[in-house]
Design a protein around this motif. Structure first.
Motif, mmCIF file in Angstrom:
data_model
loop_
_atom_site.group_PDB
_atom_site.id
_atom_site.type_symbol
_atom_site.label_atom_id
_atom_site.label_comp_id
_atom_site.label_asym_id
_atom_site.label_seq_id
_atom_site.Cartn_x
_atom_site.Cartn_y
_atom_site.Cartn_z
ATOM 1 N N TRP A 158 0.725 -1.294 0.023
ATOM 2 C CA TRP A 158 -0.072 0.177 0.119
ATOM 3 C C TRP A 158 0.992 1.189 0.146
ATOM 4 O O TRP A 158 0.698 2.335 -0.721
ATOM 5 C CB TRP A 158 -0.896 -0.139 1.171
ATOM 6 C CG TRP A 158 -1.807 1.263 1.217
ATOM 7 C CD1 TRP A 158 -1.555 2.202 2.119
ATOM 8 C CD2 TRP A 158 -2.840 1.474 0.671
ATOM 9 N NE1 TRP A 158 -2.432 3.088 1.876
ATOM 10 C CE2 TRP A 158 -3.301 2.788 0.888
ATOM 11 C CE3 TRP A 158 -3.745 0.931 -0.295
ATOM 12 C CZ2 TRP A 158 -4.508 3.550 0.496
ATOM 13 C CZ3 TRP A 158 -4.770 1.353 -0.924
ATOM 14 C CH2 TRP A 158 -5.098 2.744 -0.512
ATOM 15 N N TYR A 181 0.319 0.248 -4.345
ATOM 16 C CA TYR A 181 -0.786 -0.413 -4.996
ATOM 17 C C TYR A 181 -1.881 -0.477 -4.073
ATOM 18 O O TYR A 181 -1.889 0.054 -2.939
ATOM 19 C CB TYR A 181 0.027 -1.831 -4.804
ATOM 20 C CG TYR A 181 1.036 -2.092 -5.498
ATOM 21 C CD1 TYR A 181 0.819 -2.818 -6.754
ATOM 22 C CD2 TYR A 181 2.421 -1.821 -5.115
ATOM 23 C CE1 TYR A 181 1.811 -3.004 -7.741
ATOM 24 C CE2 TYR A 181 3.477 -2.169 -5.999
ATOM 25 C CZ TYR A 181 3.119 -2.910 -7.237
ATOM 26 O OH TYR A 181 4.162 -2.993 -7.846
ATOM 27 N N TRP A 182 -3.081 -0.690 -4.671
ATOM 28 C CA TRP A 182 -4.150 -0.949 -4.037
ATOM 29 C C TRP A 182 -4.056 -2.455 -3.602
ATOM 30 O O TRP A 182 -3.736 -3.528 -4.552
ATOM 31 C CB TRP A 182 -5.588 -0.836 -5.031
ATOM 32 C CG TRP A 182 -5.510 0.514 -5.321
ATOM 33 C CD1 TRP A 182 -5.194 1.294 -6.163
ATOM 34 C CD2 TRP A 182 -6.565 1.638 -4.410
ATOM 35 N NE1 TRP A 182 -5.738 2.511 -6.255
ATOM 36 C CE2 TRP A 182 -6.475 2.664 -4.972
ATOM 37 C CE3 TRP A 182 -7.179 1.291 -3.225
ATOM 38 C CZ2 TRP A 182 -7.059 3.954 -4.330
ATOM 39 C CZ3 TRP A 182 -7.949 2.424 -2.780
ATOM 40 C CH2 TRP A 182 -7.866 3.627 -3.181
ATOM 41 N N ARG A 187 -5.603 -5.982 -1.664
ATOM 42 C CA ARG A 187 -6.524 -7.009 -1.078
ATOM 43 C C ARG A 187 -5.872 -8.340 -0.463
ATOM 44 O O ARG A 187 -4.918 -8.780 -1.128
ATOM 45 C CB ARG A 187 -7.826 -7.676 -1.922
ATOM 46 C CG ARG A 187 -8.577 -6.489 -2.506
ATOM 47 C CD ARG A 187 -9.607 -5.799 -1.461
ATOM 48 N NE ARG A 187 -10.101 -6.959 -0.698
ATOM 49 C CZ ARG A 187 -11.262 -7.159 -0.951
ATOM 50 N NH1 ARG A 187 -12.368 -6.754 -1.903
ATOM 51 N NH2 ARG A 187 -12.047 -8.232 -0.124
ATOM 52 N N ALA A 213 -2.080 -7.414 -5.238
ATOM 53 C CA ALA A 213 -1.773 -5.829 -5.246
ATOM 54 C C ALA A 213 -1.957 -5.511 -6.670
ATOM 55 O O ALA A 213 -1.445 -6.065 -7.643
ATOM 56 C CB ALA A 213 -0.616 -5.599 -4.615
ATOM 57 N N TYR A 214 -2.390 -4.190 -6.675
ATOM 58 C CA TYR A 214 -2.699 -3.647 -8.118
ATOM 59 C C TYR A 214 -2.171 -2.439 -8.214
ATOM 60 O O TYR A 214 -2.510 -1.547 -7.415
ATOM 61 C CB TYR A 214 -4.351 -3.696 -8.686
ATOM 62 C CG TYR A 214 -4.703 -2.887 -9.988
ATOM 63 C CD1 TYR A 214 -4.155 -3.576 -10.971
ATOM 64 C CD2 TYR A 214 -5.334 -1.657 -10.060
ATOM 65 C CE1 TYR A 214 -4.547 -3.247 -12.234
ATOM 66 C CE2 TYR A 214 -5.717 -1.334 -11.234
ATOM 67 C CZ TYR A 214 -5.499 -1.993 -12.471
ATOM 68 O OH TYR A 214 -5.663 -1.628 -13.822
ATOM 69 N N LYS A 215 -1.555 -2.068 -9.401
ATOM 70 C CA LYS A 215 -1.218 -0.824 -9.614
ATOM 71 C C LYS A 215 -1.558 -0.326 -10.940
ATOM 72 O O LYS A 215 -1.567 -0.589 -11.911
ATOM 73 C CB LYS A 215 0.590 -0.651 -9.728
ATOM 74 C CG LYS A 215 0.969 1.051 -9.647
ATOM 75 C CD LYS A 215 2.510 0.836 -9.356
ATOM 76 C CE LYS A 215 2.760 0.946 -7.982
ATOM 77 N NZ LYS A 215 4.201 1.482 -7.523
ATOM 78 N N ALA A 261 -12.345 -3.486 -10.761
ATOM 79 C CA ALA A 261 -11.340 -3.591 -10.077
ATOM 80 C C ALA A 261 -9.959 -2.994 -10.692
ATOM 81 O O ALA A 261 -8.899 -2.840 -10.085
ATOM 82 C CB ALA A 261 -11.111 -4.602 -9.056
ATOM 83 N N CYS A 262 -10.050 -3.686 -11.816
ATOM 84 C CA CYS A 262 -8.713 -3.363 -12.470
ATOM 85 C C CYS A 262 -9.116 -3.208 -13.979
ATOM 86 O O CYS A 262 -10.183 -3.803 -14.699
ATOM 87 C CB CYS A 262 -7.583 -4.275 -12.534
ATOM 88 S SG CYS A 262 -8.110 -6.096 -13.309
#
Length: 184
Positions: free
Chosen positions: A13, A17-18, A20, A49-51, A112-113
């Motif tokens: 985070w 990154y987002w 979960r 994790a998503y960027k 979400a992405c």
């Protein structure tokens, strides 16, 4: 959720990154057949994790192993079937492909992405059995295009947390208590 997973999530985070934890991947019956696990429950990923800027996902398997000998290369090189079973996504390319394809679809469908994000597999571990294992694991992970995060990686990020401003997160507070004044 495991506290080690939470620490990894908080680190990611802080890196933009987002995040979960304990992400359930809803495989279809056909996908379960493809991976030869027709009665498997939902697949669970420790940390995702998503960027957005890069449309990239990190899928992180977390193994603290703090009170054990640690992660060994034999869990990845085919020499120990039982150890390899703890690391299915790393050792079974078919499983990895099916799970990651479903994850991409599932996250894109709920917004979400963006569609078709890249996915990088990562291992975060708090203890490595030996320096020989560490060296072999780093080499193997680099060859596969995966990320290997050992206790040195973790310590560097916790030092950064300790040096930063106040955050009401357990890992940040503990980092400050243990590392403030010790960070170079």
């Amino acid at each position: 959720m495991d506290s080690f997973e939470q620490v990894i999530a908080e680190i990611l985070w802080r890196e933009g990154y987002w995040v979960r934890t304990s992400v359930k991947v809803e495989l279809t019956k056909e996908e379960k057949r493809q991976i030869q696990l027709p009665s498997a429950p939902r697949w669970e990923l420790d940390v995702v994790a998503y960027k957005a800027q890069q449309n990239s996902l990190l899928v992180v398997e977390c193994k603290s192993y703090l009170d054990s000998p640690g992660v060994k290369m034999h869990g990845f090189d085919g020499s120990n079937e039982k150890a390899a079973g703890r690391f299915k996504l790393f050792n079974k390319s078919n499983v990895r492909d099916v799970v990651f394809n479903r994850l991409r679809t599932q996250l894109a469908e709920i917004g979400a992405c963006s569609p078709s994000p890249s996915v990088t597999l990562c291992l975060a571990c708090g203890r490595i059995a030996s320096e020989r294992d560490r060296s072999k694991l780093k080499e193997h992970f680099a060859e596969q295009g995966w990320q290997f995060w050992d206790e040195f990686w973790l310590r560097d990020r916790l030092k950064s947390m300790a040096a930063g401003g106040y955050e009401n997160q357990v890992s940040a507070v503990v980092s400050k208590l243990l590392l403030r004044g010790r960070a170079e």
